[in-house]
Design an enzyme around this catalytic site. Structure first.
Site, mmCIF file in Angstrom:
data_model
loop_
_atom_site.group_PDB
_atom_site.id
_atom_site.type_symbol
_atom_site.label_atom_id
_atom_site.label_comp_id
_atom_site.label_asym_id
_atom_site.label_seq_id
_atom_site.Cartn_x
_atom_site.Cartn_y
_atom_site.Cartn_z
ATOM 1 N N GLY A 88 0.826 -1.193 0.000
ATOM 2 C CA GLY A 88 0.000 0.000 0.000
ATOM 3 C C GLY A 88 0.857 1.238 0.000
ATOM 4 O O GLY A 88 2.084 1.177 0.134
ATOM 5 N N GLY A 100 0.348 9.379 1.580
ATOM 6 C CA GLY A 100 0.989 10.639 1.297
ATOM 7 C C GLY A 100 2.425 10.703 1.765
ATOM 8 O O GLY A 100 3.246 11.426 1.200
ATOM 9 N N MET A 101 2.767 9.943 2.816
ATOM 10 C CA MET A 101 4.111 10.014 3.383
ATOM 11 C C MET A 101 5.048 8.935 2.864
ATOM 12 O O MET A 101 6.259 9.138 2.808
ATOM 13 C CB MET A 101 4.030 9.890 4.912
ATOM 14 C CG MET A 101 3.388 11.075 5.591
ATOM 15 S SD MET A 101 4.385 12.570 5.479
ATOM 16 C CE MET A 101 5.755 12.119 6.536
ATOM 17 N N GLY A 102 4.527 7.785 2.500
ATOM 18 C CA GLY A 102 5.436 6.704 2.142
ATOM 19 C C GLY A 102 4.780 5.539 1.445
ATOM 20 O O GLY A 102 3.598 5.566 1.109
ATOM 21 N N VAL A 145 4.515 1.133 1.455
ATOM 22 C CA VAL A 145 4.679 -0.079 2.246
ATOM 23 C C VAL A 145 4.852 -1.255 1.293
ATOM 24 O O VAL A 145 4.056 -1.449 0.375
ATOM 25 C CB VAL A 145 3.478 -0.328 3.183
ATOM 26 C CG1 VAL A 145 3.724 -1.565 4.042
ATOM 27 C CG2 VAL A 145 3.236 0.884 4.073
ATOM 28 N N ASP A 192 -5.297 6.766 16.587
ATOM 29 C CA ASP A 192 -5.786 6.705 15.198
ATOM 30 C C ASP A 192 -6.337 5.317 14.883
ATOM 31 O O ASP A 192 -6.117 4.776 13.798
ATOM 32 C CB ASP A 192 -4.663 7.071 14.224
ATOM 33 C CG ASP A 192 -5.202 7.410 12.826
ATOM 34 O OD1 ASP A 192 -6.368 7.841 12.732
ATOM 35 O OD2 ASP A 192 -4.467 7.239 11.842
#
Length: 424
Positions: free
Chosen positions: A24, A27-29, A31, A138
């Protein structure tokens, strides 16, 4: 968990982990599915070069420190990490299975008994997190993975120490997933307490039981107003009657009115036992019901899909049950288990930087007021109400390729095939 081929620009390995496919991205990275030198599968999270700066490194280092601290059977464990690498990365235990959001969107809501099992399991896992002085902050359907050994909690990127009011975010900002966020978190209150995770777990269980979250709106500011307004009750439409009192208390507007995680476990246990089952039996049924067929790489290429893989038999239900995917409360296509990442500096600014996959939301409050192992017993009394897996067909079980040389050859085939089809 669905895996797609690596693209030509993806690295072949990170930190000694051989990368086999994409799991997956956000926005940040990105996987990846990786494999350690010893053959251990791992989920390898890598920060994108375009967002690597001092702030992202500090946040990533905090996530690594949190993962070093948390433990428990319901937590995807940290394997290795390097926050100082050119591309910061961390590797965690790989959980073979879909997240709760995808499972419900694909197959429909879970039966009430299984929702209770899920609630007891995750609440107990959160209890271990809270005992270590931590909050997840979260929890949402996308952060619950339904693995072969039961559900597990992932993504502690927003986790904080419960007694701390410090944050890596800018002043007067709110971080989290709006539809799963309790009012005090949406209002920017600090410090937060363990009640925030109880509320979030309530939203997760509501979604598991009905296919929708307690609040939904097309406008992010309308959504935040609904969450923070004590006069706007959560939407419990479609909730099974036996779950309604528990979910109502978990979704209470005031933090002090919510049960503790240990009380949630006790109430789930009592409701399961009232149906003539032990909680351990209900947990095994949950795992059996949600177990997904293995997502082998060969299925991506039809030409070679028949080489090694025999798909497992599909799940079956008793005649009294509605098969998954055909239930009367299937989730609408436009309702997601998560929210996109939004960076808003004023209530009227348009969203920017939406990622390909949903993550969490960073939002500035709109006003000063809004700142914020045993064998199961044969023929239990309610067995007719529970789905069962199909009996064996006599064929050998599907063979996993992840730990073999075949897995590496297949990954290389996919890279070459992807590159041959690419227009660049």
């Amino acid at each position: 968990m669905q895996t797609t081929p690596l693209s030509p620009e993806d690295p072949a390995q990170i930190g000694g982990f051989e990368l086999l496919g994409r799991i997956g991205q956000g926005g940040m990275g990105q996987v990846y599915l990786g494999e350690s030198p010893g053959g251990e599968p791992a989920a390898v999270k890598v920060i994108k070069p375009s967002v690597v700066d001092s702030t992202s490194r500090l946040r990533f280092a905090q996530e690594i420190d949190i993962l070093k601290t948390v433990w428990g059977a319901r937590i995807a464990q940290l394997l290795d990490a390097d926050a100082d690498a050119e591309q910061p990365w961390l590797a965690t235990e790989y959980v073979e299975g879909p997240d709760l959001g995808k499972h419900v969107m694909t197959h429909g809501p879970l039966p009430a008994l299984l929702v209770l099992s899920l609630g007891a399991t995750i609440a107990e896992g959160l209890g271990y997190v809270h005992k270590q002085g931590l909050l997840h902050r979260d929890l949402k359907p996308a952060n619950i993975l339904l693995g072969p050994n039961g559900p597990k909690i992932i993504d502690f990127g927003l986790a904080v120490f419960a007694e701390s009011s410090a944050s890596l975010t800018a002043a007067n900002t709110v971080v989290g997933t709006p539809s799963c966020m309790p009012p005090e978190q949406a209002n920017g209150e600090k410090p937060l307490t363990s009640a925030v995770d109880v509320y979030a777990l309530g939203t997760v269980l509501l979604f598991a039981a009905t296919g929708h979250l307690p609040y939904h709106a097309n406008n992010i500011h309308v959504l935040f107003h609904m969450v923070t307004d004590p006069a706007t009750a959560p939407d419990l439409t479609g909730t099974p009657p036996e779950l309604a009192p528990l979910l109502t208390s978990m979704l209470s507007h005031r933090a002090e009115d919510r049960p503790t995680v240990s009380k949630v476990v006790q109430q789930c246990r009592a409701l399961v036992e009232a149906q003539g089952l032990k909680l351990a039996q209900a947990r095994r049924r949950l795992t059996t019901y949600t177990a997904a067929p293995l997502q082998e790489f060969l299925s991506v290429l039809p030409a070679v899909a028949s080489q090694d893989v025999t798909p497992p038999a599909p799940a079956l239900s008793d005649p009294a049950d509605t098969p998954p995917g055909n239930g009367p409360r299937s989730a609408p296509a436009d309702e997601s288990a998560a929210e996109p990442t939004l960076f808003l500096t004023s209530p009227h600014q348009a969203p920017v930087g939406l990622p390909a996959q949903p993550e969490s939301t960073v939002l500035a409050p709109q006003s000063a007021q809004d700142e914020r192992g045993d064998q199961e017993e044969e023929n239990p009394s309610n067995a007719q109400n529970m789905p069962r897996r199909a009996r064996g067909t006599g064929r050998p079980p599907a063979r996993s390729l992840r730990h073999s040389a075949q897995a590496r050859r297949t990954a290389q085939q996919l890279r070459e095939a992807y590159a041959a089809r690419a227009a660049f």
